[in-house]
Design an enzyme around this catalytic site. Structure first.
Site, PDB file in Angstrom:
ATOM      1  N   LYS B  78       9.957  50.105  13.281  1.00  0.00           N
ATOM      2  CA  LYS B  78      11.357  49.816  13.611  1.00  0.00           C
ATOM      3  C   LYS B  78      11.918  48.839  12.573  1.00  0.00           C
ATOM      4  CE  LYS B  78      14.269  48.437  17.563  1.00  0.00           C
ATOM      5  NZ  LYS B  78      14.254  47.938  18.954  1.00  0.00           N
ATOM      6  N   SER B 153      17.108  50.504  22.131  1.00  0.00           N
ATOM      7  CA  SER B 153      17.485  50.429  20.729  1.00  0.00           C
ATOM      8  C   SER B 153      16.446  51.022  19.773  1.00  0.00           C
ATOM      9  CB  SER B 153      17.734  48.976  20.351  1.00  0.00           C
ATOM     10  OG  SER B 153      16.533  48.226  20.422  1.00  0.00           O
ATOM     11  N   SER B 177      14.110  48.591  25.372  1.00  0.00           N
ATOM     12  CA  SER B 177      14.318  49.264  24.089  1.00  0.00           C
ATOM     13  C   SER B 177      13.137  50.075  23.562  1.00  0.00           C
ATOM     14  CB  SER B 177      14.737  48.247  23.028  1.00  0.00           C
ATOM     15  OG  SER B 177      16.094  47.925  23.204  1.00  0.00           O
TER      16      SER B 177
END
Lengths: 473, 481
Positions: B78, B153, B177
């Site tokens: 990420k 996210s 997330s």
């Protein structure tokens, strides 16, 4: 009085960068103290211990848990956009303490409101308009804040000075701060207000910055007091503000007005877990606190019969006191040790810019030297010369004496021969002496010392000269 | 079967047996990315050259007889996890060109294990959002249905794994997330216990809630990645010094006598088909020998409200460092330091981020602190206590991961409250610092559903065991027509 003391730690408060002063800009930095994205602070245990020990020495109550907060504000010298600090009024490590001062033979307690830990910011340099540079070497250096209580206990510039002298002494005794005001490792900011005699209503205060010596503290406060009195007596009002002090110009000037209290949006620092201050930890730290300056000075007066002045000079600095105590332990008579340390040694240290802890002339050297004088082996004059040499070389005085034959001439015949020779060489002085001007004996003794390279005992030399002079009559 | 479609555990076995090389595997993944990425948009930065280099090093280690489960495995990271020398943007204009000079601890551990980094995954800007539509660069599409969002996210990480562009990925989870996008994309996602995995190098959103975790194809893969990233880190004072168990030992299809709590509040307002899939999974686990009982966590209903005070409060402070002074975007250098900071932040942050900074600044302001921040903290303590109480009666909690199947791109962009409600079932877990796993659990309206398994602090083994058991039941040949 607010005091910020830079703590003596190898590394910064939250990272492993060195805390050294004076390195090239932005060399003692890392991702953590630069506040790079994703970095986290890990508290320096030593710094926490320094603050706890200081708080103990200042008779504070110690919080059971040390908590850190974020103080949020924007400034280019603040890498993270917040300063990690202990939230002043809520959870400082130490509260409800006091420091005793002694002024004109009287003791007084100055109450301490809080002792807490925080990190320093970077340093800004402004060049041309619109151009500035930042040095983050200092960012993250551990700072201890010590604030006196309210309403204030300090009522004069002298009390303020004495408070700082005692505080500085305690900090250096604890070895938590080097106490160098001129380098900024000890910074003090007095808050000053005046009020009519007898009134218990406090006036509007101003805060004074840039005071980097005891002298400027006294002068700054004196100036500020006079300035405020003048304003009030001419019907004006004192503005609450922060003022700077110019040591060269001997005046204070406005820096910033505290029109509104900035909202720092304090909240608990989520990146640091609360630090438990256990009884065991406290106990082990309590054991590391040495006899403090005021108590030590009193003991010197009592046990060694030193004057108030001597006792204070010796105890103002931990290393000086330690040096003195080692000399005494080695058998040097206290007053003698005091004189050598505060006069001769101090002068050499000042000339060479050395700390007493780095003196090549150690207590053993001094004890050896004093022993040589007291046994009559060397004269006082030789001793002073030797002192210089030992200070430079670090050699033992008795060794030098033996090697050079500096041993005092105690052979009666040799001394008497020297005395006769001096008289023969100075017929004028002899004549004057016989004409009743007996003070020339001093001159003759001097000549005799010269002739023996100082190895004559002056008292004995004088005695022999007088005897020989009688023979010359 | 094409290499890139296989699970981590299968591939790692092939690598161990030298049936395939890391280079071969990496090439398969890289060329699959070239074909697939244009439709999905799972990455912000692709690192094919770095991947090839790392694969070569992995092959050299394999050649010397070395092996561990992650050696030679292509992974996505990420883009809020710092990678030395590879730009790390947080999907924000303000860090568009920021290249970290250091590796996050998790990245250093992956490198040490020999994992191969194929790219930095897309996300909502600064991890604030639940659809990856708040990325400053481009949205990501759900590989199961390109019209729909992958969740957020960590939408890029989940989509990359779901579309075989990475064998496994790292995400971060502040309010759901990892779990919510894993559920939306039909993959496995674990948010470990707070303090289990180092946050050093994770660009902070809300420090007291953030936690890094794996997104994988199977529960076993999840355990293998967790094994490498878990553990105390001297660089993170909030990481906890609890011994790291062998997570693979927990992977037994056995829930006999295990007490499963079903928190009733976590089914309220849930899409009926989603609730049905989850109830079916619970029934199957009961059949396998688990004891199921209904429990209640009343404070969970306040979780969303607490979260939207605490997370913005922390973010308002965490994001203060992006001021144009030291790194990242700088706008308006001629305007003095205040002017420059204002211009930089106004231009560098997206709307959602600015909104949360403003909310958080407000919540911390004097006069409001007690009413908002302090009250939310008190609520958080109560919520934590309720979880503690329930965990005296049960071993794990089971419930849906997200209240609905994935929604369409653009559908909720203008409805921030509805968007935030997508995290209502995951947020309480972050507030209490507990481990939470999302495992695929059938379909609703033809779209993936996630089963959420919540455990006691540091009890990832039990959470993984329940997830693994369910996975085995789900994969087994159907007994009923």
């Amino acid at each position: 009085m607010e005091v910020h003391a830079q703590l003596l730690t190898e590394s910064k408060m939250f990272c492993a960068c060195p805390t050294r002063f004076g390195d090239a800009p932005n060399t003692n930095v890392c991702p953590v103290c630069l506040g790079l994205p994703g970095t986290l602070p890990v508290p320096n245990k030593k710094a926490v211990e320094h603050v706890i020990r200081t708080a103990l020495a200042l008779n504070c109550r110690i919080a059971p848990i040390a908590l850190f907060y974020r103080k949020n504000y924007f400034y280019p010298d603040l890498p993270k956009g917040y300063q990690i600090s202990q939230y002043g009024e809520v959870h400082p490590i130490g509260t409800h303490g006091y420091l005793e001062i002694e002024l004109n033979g009287e003791r007084k307690k100055i109450r301490i409101r809080r002792v807490h830990l925080e990190e320093d910011t970077g340093k800004l340099f402004h060049y041309l308009p619109g151009e500035s540079e930042v040095d983050y070497n200092r960012a993250g250096v551990p700072l201890m804040e010590i604030v006196t209580d309210f309403p204030p206990d300090i009522h004069s510039p002298e009390e303020a000075r004495e408070y700082l002298v005692q505080l500085r002494a305690i900090l250096t005794y604890l070895k938590v701060c080097d106490g160098k005001m001129e380098e900024g490792s000890l910074r003090c900011e007095p808050n000053i207000s005046v009020a009519p005699e007898g009134s218990n209503q406090l006036g509007v205060k101003t805060e004074l910055k840039n005071l980097n010596s005891f002298r400027s503290v006294v002068r700054g406060i004196e100036f500020e007091v006079q300035r405020q009195i003048q304003i009030l007596e001419s019907g004006g009002q004192v503005v609450q503000e922060t003022r700077g002090w110019s040591e060269e110009g001997a005046y204070s000037f406005p820096m910033r007005t505290k029109e509104f209290e900035q909202d720092y949006r304090y909240f608990p620092e989520p990146d640091i877990v609360p630090i438990q201050i256990t009884e065991e930890w406290l106990e082990s730290l309590r054991k590391t606190i040495p006899e403090l300056p005021l108590a030590k000075a009193e003991r010197y007066r009592r046990e060694y019969g030193l004057s108030d002045y001597d006792a204070r000079v010796l105890t103002a600095d931990y290393d000086t006191a330690t040096y003195f105590e080692r000399c005494v332990a080695l058998g040097v008579e206290p007053k003698t040790a005091c004189n050598w340390i505060t006069v001769e040694l101090q002068a050499r240290l000042n000339e060479t810019g050395r700390a007493i802890s780095e003196s090549p002339l150690t207590p053993s050297h001094l004890a050896d030297l004093v022993e040589l004088i007291q046994s009559g082996t060397i004269s006082g004059r030789i001793a002073k010369e030797l002192f210089d040499e030992v200070f430079q070389t670090g050699r033992m005085p008795s060794e030098i004496v033996k090697e050079r034959g500096l041993v005092q001439i105690s052979d009666e015949d040799a001394l008497r021969a020297a005395a006769r020779q001096v008289l023969e060489e100075n017929p004028d002085a002899v004549q004057k002496y016989h004409a009743g001007k007996t003070s020339v004996i001093g001159f003759l003794v001097g000549q005799m010392m010269k002739a023996t390279q100082g190895r004559a005992n002056p008292q004995r030399a004088q005695q022999l000269l007088r005897e020989e002079l009688e023979k010359f009559r | 079967m094409a290499l890139h479609t296989l699970s981590l555990s299968v591939l790692s076995e092939k690598l161990r047996r030298r049936e395939i090389s890391a280079t071969e595997l990496t090439e398969a993944v890289v060329s699959h990315i070239e074909r697939t990425e244009p439709q999905i948009g799972a990455f912000i930065t692709l690192t094919p050259e770095l991947a090839r280099q790392m694969a070569k090093e992995a092959d050299a280690r394999l050649a010397e007889g070395e092996w561990n489960p992650l050696l030679g495995i292509p992974m996505a990271i990420k883009d809020n996890i710092s990678t030395r020398g590879v730009r790390t943007t947080c999907a924000s204009r303000i860090l568009e060109n920021y290249v970290p000079p250091y590796d996050a601890t998790v990245v250093a551990r992956l490198k040490q294990a020999g994992a191969v980094i194929v790219g930095k995954a897309n996300m909502d800007e600064f991890a604030m959002g639940g659809s990856t539509e708040y990325s400053a660069f481009h949205p990501t599409r759900n590989p199961r249905d390109l019209e729909r969002v992958p969740g957020g996210s960590s939408g890029g990480s989940a989509a990359a794994v779901a579309s075989d562009m990475a064998v496994a990925a790292l995400g971060s989870d502040t309010g759901g997330s990892i779990r919510q996008p894993a559920a939306y994309c039909g993959v496995v996602g674990l948010k470990p216990t707070y303090g289990r995995v180092s946050r050093y190098g994770l660009i902070a959103y809300a420090s007291s809630l953030d936690q890094i975790g794996p997104i994988t194809k199977t529960v076993e893969d999840c355990a293998l990645v967790l094994q490498v990233i878990a553990g105390k880190d001297p660089m993170d004072a909030t990481s906890v010094d609890v011994p790291v168990p062998d997570y693979r030992e927990a992977l037994r299809p056995d829930v006999k006598g295990l007490r499963l709590g079903v928190p009733k509040e976590f089914f309220e307002g849930v899409h009926p088909e989603v609730a049905q899939r989850v109830q079916e999974a619970i029934a199957a686990l009961e059949e396998a020998g688990a004891e199921v009982r209904e429990v209640s966590i009343p404070m969970a209903e306040q979780g969303l409200a607490m979260y939207y005070i605490l997370a913005p409060a922390e973010c308002s402070s965490n994001l203060a460092r992006y001021d144009g002074v030291r790194y990242g975007l700088r706008v308006g250098a001629e305007k003095g330091h205040i002017g420059m900071m204002e211009a930089t932040r106004a231009q560098g942050f997206g709307k959602e981020v600015i909104q949360r900074i403003i909310i958080g600044t407000y919540a911390l302001s004097s006069g409001y602190y007690d009413a908002y921040y302090l009250k939310a903290q008190k609520g958080r303590t109560l919520l934590r206590q309720e979880f503690e109480r329930v965990f005296q009666e049960v071993d794990v909690l089971v419930c849906p991961t997200a209240p609905t199947p994935p929604f369409k791109l653009g559908e909720l962009v203008d409805d921030p409250v509805a968007m935030k409600l997508m995290d209502v079932l995951t947020i309480p877990v972050n507030l209490a610092g507990l481990p939470g796993l999302s495992v695929p659990c059938g379909l609703a309206e033809g779209l993936p559903v996630g089963l959420q398994i919540i455990g006691k602090p540091f009890d990832e083994p039990t959470v993984l065991r329940v997830g693994y058991t369910w996975e085995q039941i789900r994969e087994a040949p159907s007994q009923t027509p």
